[in-house]
Design a protein around this motif. Sequence first.
Motif, mmCIF file in Angstrom:
data_model
loop_
_atom_site.group_PDB
_atom_site.id
_atom_site.type_symbol
_atom_site.label_atom_id
_atom_site.label_comp_id
_atom_site.label_asym_id
_atom_site.label_seq_id
_atom_site.Cartn_x
_atom_site.Cartn_y
_atom_site.Cartn_z
ATOM 1 N N THR A 80 1.683 13.228 -2.711
ATOM 2 C CA THR A 80 0.285 13.525 -2.396
ATOM 3 C C THR A 80 -0.042 14.987 -2.669
ATOM 4 O OG1 THR A 80 0.294 11.798 -0.693
ATOM 5 C CG2 THR A 80 -1.457 13.444 -0.581
ATOM 6 N N SER B 269 0.423 4.062 1.421
ATOM 7 C CA SER B 269 0.513 4.682 2.752
ATOM 8 C C SER B 269 1.473 3.955 3.684
ATOM 9 C CB SER B 269 -0.877 4.743 3.392
ATOM 10 O OG SER B 269 -1.423 3.441 3.514
ATOM 11 N N ASN C 47 -2.549 3.950 -5.262
ATOM 12 C CA ASN C 47 -2.966 3.221 -4.058
ATOM 13 C C ASN C 47 -1.863 2.276 -3.593
ATOM 14 O OD1 ASN C 47 -5.601 4.308 -3.839
ATOM 15 N ND2 ASN C 47 -6.291 2.978 -5.511
ATOM 16 N N THR C 48 -1.026 1.831 -4.549
ATOM 17 C CA THR C 48 0.051 0.901 -4.207
ATOM 18 C C THR C 48 1.337 1.313 -4.919
ATOM 19 O OG1 THR C 48 -0.481 -0.579 -6.053
ATOM 20 C CG2 THR C 48 -1.569 -1.009 -3.938
ATOM 21 N N ASP D 76 0.687 1.335 -10.799
ATOM 22 C CA ASP D 76 -0.639 1.687 -10.296
ATOM 23 C C ASP D 76 -0.825 3.190 -10.427
ATOM 24 O OD1 ASP D 76 -3.002 2.104 -8.985
ATOM 25 O OD2 ASP D 76 -2.343 1.330 -7.049
ATOM 26 N N SER E 213 -3.286 4.943 -9.937
ATOM 27 C CA SER E 213 -4.117 5.538 -8.882
ATOM 28 C C SER E 213 -3.306 5.876 -7.634
ATOM 29 C CB SER E 213 -5.245 4.578 -8.506
ATOM 30 O OG SER E 213 -4.728 3.427 -7.842
ATOM 31 N N PRO F 123 0.832 -1.200 0.000
ATOM 32 C CA PRO F 123 0.000 0.000 0.000
ATOM 33 C C PRO F 123 0.872 1.260 0.000
ATOM 34 C CG PRO F 123 -0.802 -1.567 1.626
ATOM 35 C CD PRO F 123 0.520 -2.086 1.156
#
Length: 490
Positions: free
Chosen positions: A460, A424, A478-479, A474, A476, A422
């Motif tokens: 971000t 995050s 997300n990962t 990815d 997006s 992930p």
Amino acid sequence: MSRQHLTPLFTGVRQHAEKQPIQFHIPGHKQGAGMDPEFRQFIGENALAIDLINIAPLDDLHHPNGIIKEAQELAAEAFGADFTFFSVQGTSGAIMTMIMAVCGPGDKIIVPRNVHKSIMSAIIFSGATPIFIHPEIDENLGISHGITVNSVEKAIHAHPDAKGLLVINPTYFGISGNLKQIVEIAHSYQIPVLVDEAHGVHIHFHPDLPLSAMQAGADMAATSVHKLGGSMTQSSILNVKEGLVSPKRVQAIISMLTTTSTSYLLLSSLDTARMQLATKGEALLEEAIRLANDARKEINNIHGLTCVGKDILGTRATYDMDPTKLIISVRQLGISGHEVELWLRKNYSIEVELSDLYNILCIITLGDTKEKINKLVDALRQLASEKEIQPNRDHKPVSVPDIPTLSLSPRDAFYADTEIVPFSKSAGRIIAEFIMVYPPGIPILIPGEIITTDNLQYITENLSNGLPVQGPEDESFNTLRVIKEHKAIQ
């Protein structure tokens, strides 16, 4: 007496084709006879007639001793090099050759952080360790310029054992640093200077353009003749000065990276492009510069648009500029450069070289005319008339994070076992892919670097501000793909 009017390679290939030999060799289309008729008619019989291979009368790019050798020698003379090697692998192939000619596993090479992907590919292939220098950022335009004399001096002083220094000159946007002084500093440490000259083949042939790599005394320069010099797409040259670099090693490596089925269409176009640049280049470039300056003046008279010129010079990173590059800022129109690119395509069938958040880039070359320039200016004038000028439009500053710690060489990271984690929870892990913000095209992370919380926050922030962050599998975010951690057996 100059021999630059000669085209030994193109002439030899054409004369061979005119003999209409019976071919029992590849390519299998046999001068187009075995090809789809519609394509043959479109492409033309003359082009297909010289789509040949390295049979004895036509020489061999891998071991030149005939018409290719003579053509390369004429190119070396034209560009002020000791040796010139033709590349049918584009400038990417020439760049990889440069780096692999001076670097081996574990060797250091000093490079700008905003490098072309071919440079990172070569670093992975060679096993070299990159020592990065941050380029200067133009906060007004939101683009990166080149590296400065001061930053080069600091990097070399800290890493005097580096096997090479790579410089982008001029940049994609036509901006040049003080290359001559940079070369002098590197040479005082016996470090060869390799120049990514993808966007500067023409600068060697007009006194009002920035110094070329060979004029500045660089050791090697990978130069895209096809971009701005009149040859066919994918054809480039590698210019070499003997001394700190071995031409024999260069020949061996470029041969390793080059197809054995070399295109004589591409090679012939290099030969004729060199002839034109050497014999008519200054006059043709004089006209291109005039057209570009006229366009710049007219664009700057359009309310809401600006096109920088010599006014951009004077900083540590902007020593000189190529006026044939039109950097057109559209920020005050309240739309992005990408939106302008789409609008020009849809409404005027005009294609630009590139677009980013705030700008479009248009290049003026030997092939442009006043009529084409007028259509561009008319289109931009119409665009501006349709938009509401926003002089105080929020300008998102382009910043650059600290360069992360390189834990593994890019090659080791490339070949390592990887896994997906992930986004995050990726801080502290070793990244296995590239992440960059474009503009200015500077990597936030490259394979082998340790991800930090600051890196993640920077990514971000850029995403939330609408800046185009690119690179990971990815999209997006997300990962991220990271190096797999191997836990001890219990």
